[in-house]
Write a protein that holds these residues in place. Structure first.
Motif, mmCIF file in Angstrom:
data_model
loop_
_atom_site.group_PDB
_atom_site.id
_atom_site.type_symbol
_atom_site.label_atom_id
_atom_site.label_comp_id
_atom_site.label_asym_id
_atom_site.label_seq_id
_atom_site.Cartn_x
_atom_site.Cartn_y
_atom_site.Cartn_z
ATOM 1 N N MET A 56 0.845 -1.191 0.000
ATOM 2 C CA MET A 56 0.000 0.000 0.000
ATOM 3 C C MET A 56 0.880 1.241 0.000
ATOM 4 O O MET A 56 1.540 1.554 0.991
ATOM 5 C CB MET A 56 -0.909 -0.005 1.230
ATOM 6 N N ASN A 57 0.907 1.931 -1.143
ATOM 7 C CA ASN A 57 1.656 3.184 -1.269
ATOM 8 C C ASN A 57 0.723 4.343 -0.926
ATOM 9 O O ASN A 57 -0.264 4.578 -1.634
ATOM 10 C CB ASN A 57 2.178 3.330 -2.701
ATOM 11 N N PRO A 58 0.992 5.080 0.158
ATOM 12 C CA PRO A 58 0.070 6.158 0.553
ATOM 13 C C PRO A 58 -0.133 7.196 -0.549
ATOM 14 O O PRO A 58 -1.259 7.657 -0.779
ATOM 15 C CB PRO A 58 0.757 6.774 1.778
ATOM 16 N N ALA A 109 0.143 6.738 -3.785
ATOM 17 C CA ALA A 109 -0.664 6.152 -4.859
ATOM 18 C C ALA A 109 -2.137 6.081 -4.470
ATOM 19 O O ALA A 109 -3.025 6.352 -5.282
ATOM 20 C CB ALA A 109 -0.135 4.753 -5.204
ATOM 21 N N VAL A 110 -2.395 5.703 -3.193
ATOM 22 C CA VAL A 110 -3.785 5.633 -2.732
ATOM 23 C C VAL A 110 -4.430 7.017 -2.766
ATOM 24 O O VAL A 110 -5.572 7.182 -3.210
ATOM 25 C CB VAL A 110 -3.835 5.048 -1.304
ATOM 26 N N ALA A 111 -3.690 8.031 -2.304
ATOM 27 C CA ALA A 111 -4.231 9.399 -2.304
ATOM 28 C C ALA A 111 -4.501 9.866 -3.735
ATOM 29 O O ALA A 111 -5.537 10.498 -4.008
ATOM 30 C CB ALA A 111 -3.251 10.341 -1.616
ATOM 31 N N THR A 128 -5.166 7.959 -6.303
ATOM 32 C CA THR A 128 -6.331 7.210 -6.785
ATOM 33 C C THR A 128 -7.621 7.852 -6.294
ATOM 34 O O THR A 128 -8.599 7.981 -7.058
ATOM 35 C CB THR A 128 -6.247 5.750 -6.309
ATOM 36 N N MET A 129 -7.644 8.263 -5.036
ATOM 37 C CA MET A 129 -8.842 8.901 -4.495
ATOM 38 C C MET A 129 -9.107 10.235 -5.182
ATOM 39 O O MET A 129 -10.266 10.570 -5.484
ATOM 40 C CB MET A 129 -8.677 9.116 -2.986
#
Length: 215
Positions: free
Chosen positions: A117-119, A121-123, A125-126
């Motif tokens: 989980m890359n923070p 990348a997740v941010a 994506t959101m």
């Protein structure tokens, strides 16, 4: 087999081995205590016999042996309690080891998840989802507005009235009864004159002007 090949036993296996060894020691101690109890009873009987025979010296020696036997028997009870305490300690240590292993496995799993989980990348994506969702909502609104404009410009008034009547019927409003009582324009002097009357007045005015010119 594990000992031959040097395989390290698991915590569960080690606990079973320790428990087996402690139970064996406990049984040996119990057996020794039973032997001491039999010897104690024999000495008591011999002391009574020596006292009955008036042999004080023998009774004294036997009494000292009895004291030692009873001390040894007391030591067996102490040994039993310590063996039980050792077994409980071993089980507690085993539980702590299992708990530590579980925590280690959990930490390993969490570490792997943190790597996956890359923070950032997740941010991102959101944020991409939010932008796409906003664009979709705007596109839907524009399409609805365009369709409304097209349908309004095509303007089938009768079809529109029919739709309105259908909706009103569905909600229980009788449009025919309500509209019949609606107020209408008043007839009278304020009402507009017919076009034929306007033309007649214009002709009369023209004839009057011609008559004045001739005179």
């Amino acid at each position: 087999m594990d000992k031959l090949f040097g395989k390290k036993p698991t915590v569960k296996e080690q606990l079973k081995e320790n428990d087996r060894a402690l139970r064996k020691v406990n049984r040996d101690v119990d057996r020794d205590r039973r032997e001491l109890e039999r010897e104690e009873k024999k000495l008591e009987a011999d002391i009574k016999k020596a006292a009955k025979d008036g042999n004080k010296q023998v009774a004294t020696v036997l009494a000292k042996q009895l004291i030692n036997i009873r001390k040894q028997k007391t030591r067996t009870y102490t040994a039993n309690s310590r063996i039980q305490a050792a077994g409980s300690t071993a089980k507690a240590m085993g539980a702590n080891v299992k708990l530590t292993e579980a925590m280690g496995a959990t930490a390993k799993t969490m570490g792997q998840m943190n790597k996956v989980m890359n923070p950032q990348a997740v941010a991102q994506t959101m944020r991409d989802f939010e932008v796409a969702n906003t664009k979709m909502a705007m596109t839907e609104e524009m399409m609805n507005d365009t369709l409304d404009d097209i349908l309004n410009e095509s303007g089938d008034e009768e079809e529109s009235d029919a739709i309105v009547s259908q909706v009103l019927d569905e909600i229980g409003i009788e449009i025919s009864g309500k509209m019949s009582n609606a107020p209408s324009a008043h007839k009278g002097s304020l009402a507009a004159k017919p076009i034929s009357d306007k033309n007649a007045d214009a002709d009369a005015e023209i004839e009057r002007m011609l008559a004045q010119l001739k005179s």
